[in-house]
Design an enzyme around this catalytic site. Sequence first.
Site, PDB file in Angstrom:
ATOM      1  N   ILE A  93       8.269   1.989  13.008  1.00  0.00           N
ATOM      2  CA  ILE A  93       7.433   2.705  14.091  1.00  0.00           C
ATOM      3  C   ILE A  93       7.604   2.706  15.241  1.00  0.00           C
ATOM      4  O   ILE A  93       7.401   3.302  16.392  1.00  0.00           O
ATOM      5  CB  ILE A  93       6.142   2.623  12.951  1.00  0.00           C
ATOM      6  CG1 ILE A  93       6.083   1.354  13.026  1.00  0.00           C
ATOM      7  CG2 ILE A  93       5.651   3.457  12.004  1.00  0.00           C
ATOM      8  CD1 ILE A  93       4.439   1.163  12.760  1.00  0.00           C
ATOM      9  N   ALA A 119       2.721  -2.287   8.841  1.00  0.00           N
ATOM     10  CA  ALA A 119       2.132  -2.261  10.182  1.00  0.00           C
ATOM     11  C   ALA A 119       3.186  -4.327   9.602  1.00  0.00           C
ATOM     12  O   ALA A 119       4.506  -5.005   9.132  1.00  0.00           O
ATOM     13  CB  ALA A 119       1.173  -3.524   9.667  1.00  0.00           C
ATOM     14  N   LYS A 143      -3.685  -4.337  15.703  1.00  0.00           N
ATOM     15  CA  LYS A 143      -4.634  -3.075  14.940  1.00  0.00           C
ATOM     16  C   LYS A 143      -5.653  -2.736  15.927  1.00  0.00           C
ATOM     17  O   LYS A 143      -5.895  -1.411  15.623  1.00  0.00           O
ATOM     18  CB  LYS A 143      -5.681  -4.525  14.095  1.00  0.00           C
ATOM     19  CG  LYS A 143      -3.653  -4.586  12.817  1.00  0.00           C
ATOM     20  CD  LYS A 143      -3.619  -4.049  11.694  1.00  0.00           C
ATOM     21  CE  LYS A 143      -3.786  -2.852  10.801  1.00  0.00           C
ATOM     22  NZ  LYS A 143      -2.751  -1.738  10.607  1.00  0.00           N
ATOM     23  N   THR A 188       2.801  -7.416   9.380  1.00  0.00           N
ATOM     24  CA  THR A 188       0.805  -7.750   8.321  1.00  0.00           C
ATOM     25  C   THR A 188       0.798  -9.641   8.413  1.00  0.00           C
ATOM     26  O   THR A 188      -0.291  -9.901   7.827  1.00  0.00           O
ATOM     27  CB  THR A 188       0.744  -7.063   6.687  1.00  0.00           C
ATOM     28  OG1 THR A 188       2.526  -7.295   6.605  1.00  0.00           O
ATOM     29  CG2 THR A 188       0.479  -5.691   6.809  1.00  0.00           C
ATOM     30  N   LEU A 243       1.257  -1.230  -0.211  1.00  0.00           N
ATOM     31  CA  LEU A 243      -0.166  -0.208   0.007  1.00  0.00           C
ATOM     32  C   LEU A 243       1.029   1.142   0.232  1.00  0.00           C
ATOM     33  O   LEU A 243       0.340   2.290  -0.576  1.00  0.00           O
ATOM     34  CB  LEU A 243      -0.847   0.404   1.105  1.00  0.00           C
ATOM     35  CG  LEU A 243      -1.963   0.875   0.692  1.00  0.00           C
ATOM     36  CD1 LEU A 243      -2.708   1.743  -0.323  1.00  0.00           C
ATOM     37  CD2 LEU A 243      -2.814   1.429   2.926  1.00  0.00           C
ATOM     38  N   ASP A 249     -10.184  -5.402   8.587  1.00  0.00           N
ATOM     39  CA  ASP A 249     -11.636  -6.091   8.920  1.00  0.00           C
ATOM     40  C   ASP A 249     -11.149  -7.398   9.713  1.00  0.00           C
ATOM     41  O   ASP A 249     -12.411  -7.140  10.254  1.00  0.00           O
ATOM     42  CB  ASP A 249     -11.870  -5.767   7.650  1.00  0.00           C
ATOM     43  CG  ASP A 249     -11.248  -7.219   6.789  1.00  0.00           C
ATOM     44  OD1 ASP A 249     -10.031  -7.138   7.294  1.00  0.00           O
ATOM     45  OD2 ASP A 249     -11.564  -8.490   5.976  1.00  0.00           O
ATOM     46  N   TRP A 257      -8.453  -7.231   2.345  1.00  0.00           N
ATOM     47  CA  TRP A 257      -8.532  -8.358   1.124  1.00  0.00           C
ATOM     48  C   TRP A 257      -7.642  -7.167  -0.068  1.00  0.00           C
ATOM     49  O   TRP A 257      -8.052  -7.507  -0.520  1.00  0.00           O
ATOM     50  CB  TRP A 257      -9.689  -8.639   0.647  1.00  0.00           C
ATOM     51  CG  TRP A 257     -10.535  -9.754   1.434  1.00  0.00           C
ATOM     52  CD1 TRP A 257      -9.816  -9.702   3.040  1.00  0.00           C
ATOM     53  CD2 TRP A 257     -11.469 -11.111   0.650  1.00  0.00           C
ATOM     54  NE1 TRP A 257     -11.249 -10.863   3.492  1.00  0.00           N
ATOM     55  CE2 TRP A 257     -12.108 -11.906   2.453  1.00  0.00           C
ATOM     56  CE3 TRP A 257     -11.803 -11.398  -0.462  1.00  0.00           C
ATOM     57  CZ2 TRP A 257     -12.504 -12.279   2.345  1.00  0.00           C
ATOM     58  CZ3 TRP A 257     -12.441 -12.082  -0.284  1.00  0.00           C
ATOM     59  CH2 TRP A 257     -12.528 -12.853   1.012  1.00  0.00           C
ATOM     60  N   TYR A 270      -3.370 -11.223  15.492  1.00  0.00           N
ATOM     61  CA  TYR A 270      -3.478  -9.839  14.208  1.00  0.00           C
ATOM     62  C   TYR A 270      -4.381  -8.577  14.284  1.00  0.00           C
ATOM     63  O   TYR A 270      -4.173  -6.912  14.773  1.00  0.00           O
ATOM     64  CB  TYR A 270      -3.146  -9.802  12.907  1.00  0.00           C
ATOM     65  CG  TYR A 270      -3.162  -9.693  11.305  1.00  0.00           C
ATOM     66  CD1 TYR A 270      -2.023  -8.774  11.400  1.00  0.00           C
ATOM     67  CD2 TYR A 270      -4.508  -8.631  11.043  1.00  0.00           C
ATOM     68  CE1 TYR A 270      -2.288  -7.099  10.431  1.00  0.00           C
ATOM     69  CE2 TYR A 270      -4.707  -7.589   9.789  1.00  0.00           C
ATOM     70  CZ  TYR A 270      -3.326  -7.658   9.417  1.00  0.00           C
ATOM     71  OH  TYR A 270      -3.508  -6.737   8.516  1.00  0.00           O
TER      72      TYR A 270
HETATM   73  N1  NAP Z   1      -2.892  -6.450   3.014  1.00  0.00           N
HETATM   74  C1  NAP Z   1      -4.106  -7.061   3.056  1.00  0.00           C
HETATM   75  O1  NAP Z   1      -5.349  -7.712   2.924  1.00  0.00           O
HETATM   76  C2  NAP Z   1      -4.661  -5.833   4.215  1.00  0.00           C
HETATM   77  C3  NAP Z   1      -6.088  -6.472   5.052  1.00  0.00           C
HETATM   78  C4  NAP Z   1      -6.626  -5.352   5.875  1.00  0.00           C
HETATM   79  C5  NAP Z   1      -5.815  -4.111   6.355  1.00  0.00           C
HETATM   80  N2  NAP Z   1      -4.244  -4.253   6.037  1.00  0.00           N
HETATM   81  C6  NAP Z   1      -3.350  -3.317   6.408  1.00  0.00           C
HETATM   82  O2  NAP Z   1      -3.064  -1.803   5.376  1.00  0.00           O
HETATM   83  C7  NAP Z   1      -1.971  -2.075   5.680  1.00  0.00           C
HETATM   84  C8  NAP Z   1      -0.521  -1.701   4.438  1.00  0.00           C
HETATM   85  O3  NAP Z   1      -0.515  -3.464   4.580  1.00  0.00           O
HETATM   86  P1  NAP Z   1      -0.017  -3.691   3.272  1.00  0.00           P
HETATM   87  O4  NAP Z   1      -0.654  -5.138   2.635  1.00  0.00           O
HETATM   88  O5  NAP Z   1       0.669  -3.158   2.200  1.00  0.00           O
HETATM   89  O6  NAP Z   1       1.550  -4.483   3.581  1.00  0.00           O
HETATM   90  P2  NAP Z   1       2.318  -4.712   3.375  1.00  0.00           P
HETATM   91  O7  NAP Z   1       3.025  -4.896   1.924  1.00  0.00           O
HETATM   92  O8  NAP Z   1       3.419  -6.117   4.581  1.00  0.00           O
HETATM   93  O9  NAP Z   1       3.123  -3.182   3.915  1.00  0.00           O
HETATM   94  C9  NAP Z   1       3.721  -3.362   5.667  1.00  0.00           C
HETATM   95  C10 NAP Z   1       4.977  -2.350   5.506  1.00  0.00           C
HETATM   96  O10 NAP Z   1       5.022  -2.411   6.950  1.00  0.00           O
HETATM   97  C11 NAP Z   1       6.674  -2.143   7.481  1.00  0.00           C
HETATM   98  N3  NAP Z   1       6.850  -2.380   8.564  1.00  0.00           N
HETATM   99  C12 NAP Z   1       6.784  -3.301   9.353  1.00  0.00           C
HETATM  100  N4  NAP Z   1       7.076  -3.347  10.276  1.00  0.00           N
HETATM  101  C13 NAP Z   1       7.563  -1.918  10.416  1.00  0.00           C
HETATM  102  C14 NAP Z   1       8.305  -0.808  11.618  1.00  0.00           C
HETATM  103  N5  NAP Z   1       8.346  -1.721  12.553  1.00  0.00           N
HETATM  104  N6  NAP Z   1       8.823  -0.115  11.194  1.00  0.00           N
HETATM  105  C15 NAP Z   1       8.163   0.370  10.231  1.00  0.00           C
HETATM  106  N7  NAP Z   1       7.586  -0.517   8.841  1.00  0.00           N
HETATM  107  C16 NAP Z   1       7.805  -1.009   9.657  1.00  0.00           C
HETATM  108  C17 NAP Z   1       7.196  -3.096   5.988  1.00  0.00           C
HETATM  109  O11 NAP Z   1       8.559  -4.084   6.429  1.00  0.00           O
HETATM  110  P3  NAP Z   1       9.205  -5.740   6.316  1.00  0.00           P
HETATM  111  O12 NAP Z   1       8.436  -5.429   4.789  1.00  0.00           O
HETATM  112  O13 NAP Z   1      10.203  -4.740   6.004  1.00  0.00           O
HETATM  113  O14 NAP Z   1       8.860  -5.567   7.730  1.00  0.00           O
HETATM  114  C18 NAP Z   1       5.806  -3.388   5.287  1.00  0.00           C
HETATM  115  O15 NAP Z   1       7.046  -2.524   3.702  1.00  0.00           O
HETATM  116  C19 NAP Z   1      -1.818  -2.055   6.989  1.00  0.00           C
HETATM  117  O16 NAP Z   1      -1.951  -1.379   8.117  1.00  0.00           O
HETATM  118  C20 NAP Z   1      -2.447  -3.482   7.327  1.00  0.00           C
HETATM  119  O17 NAP Z   1      -2.067  -3.547   8.402  1.00  0.00           O
HETATM  120  C21 NAP Z   1      -3.567  -4.676   4.773  1.00  0.00           C
END
Ligand code: NAP
Length: 275
Positions: free
Chosen positions: A27, A50, A119, A52, A2, A92, A139, A115
């Site tokens: 963070i 996050a 959140k 994730t 994202l 969600d 998703w 998780y």
């Molecule tokens: N993916 C889904 O289906 C989904 C659904 C609902 C909500 N969300 C929310 O949407 C947001 C974005 O998700 P996404 O799918 O883009 O996730 P993502 O691709 O896993 O990206 C999350 C990023 O956060 C980084 N991160 C983890 N711990 C950290 C820390 N302590 N300090 C700084 N950065 C850190 C990760 O780095 P590393 O790779 O090095 O760990 C990764 O680059 C999150 O808040 C997630 O909870 C996601």
Amino acid sequence: MLGRAVAAEWRRRGAAVLALSRAQADICRPADLRSWARSFRPELLINCAAFTRVDDCEREREAAFAANGEGAGHVAAAAGEVGARLLHVSSDYVFDGAARAPYTEDDATAPLSVYGESKLEGERRVLALPRTCVVRTSWLFGPGGPNFVRAIAGQIARRTEGSDSSALRVVADQVGCPTYTPYLARALWDLAGRRHEGVVHYRNREAVSWHGFALAIAGQTGVRVEILPVATADVSRPAPRPPYSVLDVARFERLAGRPVESWSCGLREYLDSFR
Ligand SMILES: NC(=O)c1ccc[n+]([C@@H]2O[C@H](COP(=O)([O-])OP(=O)(O)OC[C@H]3O[C@@H](n4cnc5c(N)ncnc54)[C@H](OP(=O)(O)O)[C@@H]3O)[C@@H](O)[C@H]2O)c1
């Protein structure tokens, strides 16, 4: 995943963007966040960071809460120190999935997994501070990260290459709404302009099961593969998932003055980017 879409959307709109990786700004380290905030003086912070990996959170509870709970609070505090607004992305998975109608922002939360709990803790910490908005979504798929679409497209490719001839098995009793990250980035832009405070739900339409989504992915790739529906009970995974996690988006649509996008258009765009 994202974070890249958000940085691209803000740049496309001509905004000055400082997009920080984990290596640049952890963070869990509030002093680093404060230092970045003081030097860049942002008007707006968007927290896409996050922990994730939902299943890993079950055995790494402390790390999940450190990033998704306390970490979210540290980002909000850094934003507050320089008078910036904050958009924080949540999930969600804060709901238990027992509902049979879309979850509104005011419905009771009851996470099933570590998780989801972590959140929810992040939401509480963020919302305790002024000028903050929590955007729950579901998703996600899009460029730059492992996601369900990429996984299914990879499995389909292995079957067309002939390296695997088994049928695909996908869970059919979990229903939710896929969301294309470039669309979510645009939604965040719209919300930033409204200066909304509190919780807002955003996802794409229509609701579908993972099995239905896999069929749509296969349909758009034009490849004939067998995709069998299976029950959650038949797939053993460490973290429980909500069986129904459709988010109600009436508040978003009222604030943005437009309907949410269809994930099928995003899916086509995303799959085209593979070719
Ligand atoms: N993916 C889904 O289906 C989904 C659904 C609902 C909500 N969300 C929310 O949407 C947001 C974005 O998700 P996404 O799918 O883009 O996730 P993502 O691709 O896993 O990206 C999350 C990023 O956060 C980084 N991160 C983890 N711990 C950290 C820390 N302590 N300090 C700084 N950065 C850190 C990760 O780095 P590393 O790779 O090095 O760990 C990764 O680059 C999150 O808040 C997630 O909870 C996601």
